[in-house]
Write an enzyme that holds these catalytic residues in place. Sequence first.
Site, PDB file in Angstrom:
ATOM      1  N   LYS A  13       0.821  -1.213   0.000  1.00 11.60           N
ATOM      2  CA  LYS A  13       0.000   0.000   0.000  1.00 11.60           C
ATOM      3  C   LYS A  13       0.855   1.263   0.000  1.00 11.60           C
ATOM      4  O   LYS A  13       0.624   2.184  -0.778  1.00 11.60           O
ATOM      5  CB  LYS A  13      -0.895   0.070   1.256  1.00 11.60           C
ATOM      6  CG  LYS A  13      -1.881  -1.050   1.429  1.00 11.60           C
ATOM      7  CD  LYS A  13      -2.791  -0.791   2.631  1.00 11.60           C
ATOM      8  CE  LYS A  13      -2.055  -0.713   3.964  1.00 11.60           C
ATOM      9  NZ  LYS A  13      -1.617  -2.022   4.488  1.00 11.60           N
ATOM     10  N   ARG A  86      -9.059   1.306   9.348  1.00 13.76           N
ATOM     11  CA  ARG A  86      -8.780  -0.119   9.556  1.00 13.76           C
ATOM     12  C   ARG A  86      -9.827  -0.793  10.424  1.00 13.76           C
ATOM     13  O   ARG A  86      -9.693  -1.990  10.717  1.00 13.76           O
ATOM     14  CB  ARG A  86      -7.428  -0.305  10.250  1.00 13.76           C
ATOM     15  CG  ARG A  86      -6.282   0.012   9.359  1.00 13.76           C
ATOM     16  CD  ARG A  86      -5.018  -0.577   9.905  1.00 13.76           C
ATOM     17  NE  ARG A  86      -3.904   0.108   9.279  1.00 13.76           N
ATOM     18  CZ  ARG A  86      -2.678  -0.368   9.255  1.00 13.76           C
ATOM     19  NH1 ARG A  86      -2.385  -1.503   9.841  1.00 13.76           N
ATOM     20  NH2 ARG A  86      -1.730   0.299   8.674  1.00 13.76           N
ATOM     21  N   ARG A 125      12.239  -7.693   4.626  1.00 16.04           N
ATOM     22  CA  ARG A 125      12.412  -6.280   4.288  1.00 16.04           C
ATOM     23  C   ARG A 125      13.157  -5.535   5.392  1.00 16.04           C
ATOM     24  O   ARG A 125      13.249  -5.986   6.533  1.00 16.04           O
ATOM     25  CB  ARG A 125      11.062  -5.615   4.025  1.00 16.04           C
ATOM     26  CG  ARG A 125      10.314  -5.216   5.275  1.00 16.04           C
ATOM     27  CD  ARG A 125       9.035  -4.492   4.899  1.00 16.04           C
ATOM     28  NE  ARG A 125       8.301  -4.073   6.086  1.00 16.04           N
ATOM     29  CZ  ARG A 125       7.100  -3.506   6.051  1.00 16.04           C
ATOM     30  NH1 ARG A 125       6.495  -3.319   4.903  1.00 16.04           N
ATOM     31  NH2 ARG A 125       6.504  -3.145   7.159  1.00 16.04           N
ATOM     32  N   ARG A 152      12.457  -2.968  11.523  1.00 16.08           N
ATOM     33  CA  ARG A 152      11.300  -2.405  12.216  1.00 16.08           C
ATOM     34  C   ARG A 152      10.901  -3.352  13.327  1.00 16.08           C
ATOM     35  O   ARG A 152      10.837  -4.560  13.121  1.00 16.08           O
ATOM     36  CB  ARG A 152      10.147  -2.265  11.207  1.00 16.08           C
ATOM     37  CG  ARG A 152       9.563  -0.880  11.185  1.00 16.08           C
ATOM     38  CD  ARG A 152       8.564  -0.732  10.083  1.00 16.08           C
ATOM     39  NE  ARG A 152       7.266  -1.282  10.442  1.00 16.08           N
ATOM     40  CZ  ARG A 152       6.185  -1.144   9.673  1.00 16.08           C
ATOM     41  NH1 ARG A 152       6.275  -0.506   8.524  1.00 16.08           N
ATOM     42  NH2 ARG A 152       5.048  -1.633  10.051  1.00 16.08           N
ATOM     43  N   ARG A 163      -0.250  -9.165  13.385  1.00 15.56           N
ATOM     44  CA  ARG A 163      -0.779  -8.106  12.516  1.00 15.56           C
ATOM     45  C   ARG A 163      -1.745  -8.680  11.484  1.00 15.56           C
ATOM     46  O   ARG A 163      -2.750  -8.055  11.150  1.00 15.56           O
ATOM     47  CB  ARG A 163       0.377  -7.361  11.819  1.00 15.56           C
ATOM     48  CG  ARG A 163       1.043  -6.340  12.744  1.00 15.56           C
ATOM     49  CD  ARG A 163       2.490  -6.102  12.406  1.00 15.56           C
ATOM     50  NE  ARG A 163       2.695  -5.399  11.161  1.00 15.56           N
ATOM     51  CZ  ARG A 163       3.855  -5.413  10.490  1.00 15.56           C
ATOM     52  NH1 ARG A 163       4.885  -6.107  10.959  1.00 15.56           N
ATOM     53  NH2 ARG A 163       3.977  -4.732   9.386  1.00 15.56           N
TER      54      ARG A 163
END
Length: 207
Positions: A13, A86, A125, A152, A163
Site C-alpha cells: 500500500k 482499519r 524487508r 522495524r 498483525r
Amino acid sequence: MNLILLGPPGSGKGTQAGILSTRTGWNDLGTGDLLRRLVREGNEKALLAKSYMEKGELVPDTLMVELLFAESGDLGDGLILDGFPRTLNQADTLTQRMRARNLTLDAVLLIDVSDQEVERRLLQRSACSTCGKIFNQKLVVCPACGAQIETRTDDNAETIRKRLQVYHQQTDPLVTYYQQQGLLRRICGEGTIDEISRRIRQALGIA
Ligand code: ADP
Ligand code: ZN
C-alpha cells in the site's frame, strides 16, 4: 479524486500510494509512517500509540482519529489514504468527516496478497527508522539517507502473525462495508511494483 488503499500489512500500500501520489499530485497520507514520524518527534499522544504498534495491535480508534485529524487538518480534495480506516468505527468516522467537508470518496482499492506472501515479504524487508524508507532486502546502511538500519520492531515472525490476525479480524469487514457502497475495486497485489501500479491506474481509469 479521493481514495482508500486497503490491504494486509506488506501488501505494498505504502509503495503504491507513493507512486500514485508522484504521478497525480494527490496527497499521500500513510498512517503507519505518520505514527512512526510522530513517535520519533516525541509527540506525547503518539508515544501512547507506540506500545500498540510494537505489539502489532491497532492503535485505539479515538487516539488514532485524534492523531490523524490533528495532522491532516486542512487536507482537501486529492487524497490517498493508506492505512486508514482499519476498523468499521474508523470508516464511519471518515464517512462523517468527509461529508462535513463536502468531500466524496471515489474508490476503495483492495490490494490482495496472500498471508503466506505477506509473511515472506515482511521477514525479508528492512525499514529505515531515520528517513522512513522501506527496502525489499536486509540492509545494514540506508541507501537513501546513510543511517544505520534497524529492522522495524514489528517485522518479526510473531508480530507479523499478530498483525495478520488483527487485519482479518478488524479490517476484513471493511471489504463488505465498501462493497455495499459500490466503491470496492479488487487488485491482485502479487507481481512487480510496476505491474501492480499499472493495475491500480487501470482500476481508476487513469491509465
Ligand atoms: P502495516 O500495514 O505493515 O502493518 P503500517 O506501517 O501501516 O504497517 O502500520 C504500523 C502500525 O501502526 C500498525 O500495526 C498499527 O499499530 C498502527 N496503525 C496504523 N494505521 C492505523 C489505524 N488506522 N488504526 C489503528 N492503528 C494503526
Ligand atoms: Zn534512511
